[in-house]
Design an enzyme around this catalytic site. Structure first.
Site, PDB file in Angstrom:
ATOM      1  N   ARG A 138       0.740  -1.060   0.084  1.00 60.04           N
ATOM      2  CA  ARG A 138       0.067  -0.167   0.025  1.00 60.04           C
ATOM      3  C   ARG A 138       0.822   1.132   0.134  1.00 60.04           C
ATOM      4  O   ARG A 138       1.984   1.295   0.663  1.00 60.04           O
ATOM      5  CB  ARG A 138      -0.796   0.038   1.163  1.00 60.04           C
ATOM      6  N   ILE A 139       0.295   2.144  -0.509  1.00 65.45           N
ATOM      7  CA  ILE A 139       0.923   3.548  -0.732  1.00 65.45           C
ATOM      8  C   ILE A 139       0.827   4.205   0.640  1.00 65.45           C
ATOM      9  O   ILE A 139      -0.530   4.532   1.128  1.00 65.45           O
ATOM     10  CB  ILE A 139       0.571   4.415  -2.054  1.00 65.45           C
ATOM     11  N   LEU A 140       1.691   4.771   1.378  1.00 71.64           N
ATOM     12  CA  LEU A 140       1.472   5.326   2.602  1.00 71.64           C
ATOM     13  C   LEU A 140       1.458   6.843   2.296  1.00 71.64           C
ATOM     14  O   LEU A 140       2.227   7.504   1.664  1.00 71.64           O
ATOM     15  CB  LEU A 140       2.845   5.118   3.449  1.00 71.64           C
ATOM     16  N   ASN A 151      12.453   0.780   2.276  1.00 74.98           N
ATOM     17  CA  ASN A 151      11.613  -0.011   1.768  1.00 74.98           C
ATOM     18  C   ASN A 151      12.348  -0.836   0.952  1.00 74.98           C
ATOM     19  O   ASN A 151      13.458  -0.526   0.408  1.00 74.98           O
ATOM     20  CB  ASN A 151      10.646   0.973   0.640  1.00 74.98           C
ATOM     21  N   HIS A 195      12.552  -3.174  -2.458  1.00 71.91           N
ATOM     22  CA  HIS A 195      11.748  -3.184  -3.971  1.00 71.91           C
ATOM     23  C   HIS A 195      12.431  -4.240  -4.908  1.00 71.91           C
ATOM     24  O   HIS A 195      13.644  -4.220  -4.975  1.00 71.91           O
ATOM     25  CB  HIS A 195      11.521  -1.867  -4.464  1.00 71.91           C
ATOM     26  N   ASP A 224       8.223   4.239  -4.275  1.00 71.95           N
ATOM     27  CA  ASP A 224       9.528   3.532  -4.844  1.00 71.95           C
ATOM     28  C   ASP A 224      10.789   4.517  -5.260  1.00 71.95           C
ATOM     29  O   ASP A 224      11.200   3.993  -6.327  1.00 71.95           O
ATOM     30  CB  ASP A 224       9.228   2.352  -5.888  1.00 71.95           C
TER      31      ASP A 224
HETATM   32  C1  GRF Z   1       9.816  -8.984  -2.003  1.00 73.20           C
HETATM   33  O1  GRF Z   1      10.159  -9.248  -3.313  1.00 73.20           O
HETATM   34  C2  GRF Z   1       9.683  -7.442  -2.126  1.00 73.20           C
HETATM   35  O2  GRF Z   1      10.724  -6.673  -2.642  1.00 73.20           O
HETATM   36  C3  GRF Z   1       8.527  -7.003  -2.545  1.00 73.20           C
HETATM   37  O3  GRF Z   1       7.569  -7.667  -2.208  1.00 73.20           O
HETATM   38  C4  GRF Z   1       8.151  -9.148  -2.159  1.00 73.20           C
HETATM   39  C5  GRF Z   1       7.780  -9.454  -0.550  1.00 73.20           C
HETATM   40  O4  GRF Z   1       7.996 -10.862  -0.217  1.00 73.20           O
HETATM   41  N1  GRF Z   1       8.012  -5.668  -2.290  1.00 73.20           N
HETATM   42  P1  GRF Z   1       7.688 -11.263   1.297  1.00 73.20           P
HETATM   43  O5  GRF Z   1       6.483 -10.844   1.367  1.00 73.20           O
HETATM   44  O6  GRF Z   1       9.062 -10.766   1.995  1.00 73.20           O
HETATM   45  O7  GRF Z   1       8.059 -13.003   0.960  1.00 73.20           O
END
Ligand code: GRF
Length: 190
Positions: free
Chosen positions: A91-93, A107, A109, A145
């Site tokens: 979700r976008i905060l 974060n 990503h 991001d």
């Molecule tokens: C990860 O690849 C993260 O970079 C992305 O969502 C995935 C989360 O995986 N935002 P998990 O829930 O930690 O297994």
């Protein structure tokens, strides 16, 4: 005293688990004190099983992103975290949350930012035909991001990859990179 880490999750929680393991092993000088989520998810169950305090602040229970962000902010702030980690949080905060934890909110990503920001980074990298993608840990600012990059690592894309196989290869790297970024943040702050 161990630094206090709060983790935000929406899904399987494997990165939260890797971070909690690294804390237990002593490679990260902190402890995961709180796992918060915007929906019921496996990550919350894992945290609960590990004896970590959990907070469910369901997006659907609020009338706006702002109201929900304020409720989540208050729940997280109550844990007095030194570091807040968004790890698979979908979700976008709103600014109310981001401003409250400025400089200590990071974060994870699954792409080499600034390429493929957004919720479908792995699929879009595959569709674009890149031969190398990766993962990024960055400080959070007011754009999605986006923000100063702490660590990045490249991951190769193989010709027969599906979104699932590529994402698993990225996650294997994330499970090492996220704890390392947390260690750097906490050592910098101490
Ligand atoms: C990860 O690849 C993260 O970079 C992305 O969502 C995935 C989360 O995986 N935002 P998990 O829930 O930690 O297994």
């Amino acid at each position: 005293m161990a630094a206090r880490i709060a983790v935000l999750v929406s899904g399987s929680g494997s990165n939260m688990e890797a971070l909690a393991d690294a804390c237990t092993a002593g490679t990260v000088p902190g402890e995961v004190f709180l796992v918060a989520a915007d929906r019921k998810c496996r990550g919350l169950e894992i945290a609960d099983d590990r004896g970590i305090t959990t907070q469910l602040v369901e997006f659907s229970a609020f009338g706006s992103r702002e109201d929900w962000s304020v409720a989540l902010r208050d729940a997280v702030a109550a844990a007095e975290p030194d570091l807040v980690v968004s790890a698979g949080f979908m979700r976008i905060l709103a600014p109310a949350f981001v401003d409250a934890f400025e400089g200590r909110l990071i974060n994870l990503h699954p792409s080499l930012l600034p390429s493929f920001a957004g919720a479908h980074a792995v699929r879009e990298a595959l569709d674009f035909g890149v031969k190398v993608t990766g993962t990024t840990v960055h400080l959070v600012d007011h754009q999605v991001d986006h923000g100063p990059i702490l660590l990045q690592e490249a991951v190769p894309v193989f010709p027969d990859d599906s979104e699932g196989t590529l994402h698993e290869r990225i996650k294997a790297v994330e499970h090492r990179l996220l704890p390392e970024a947390c260690r750097l943040m906490l050592e910098r702050g101490s």
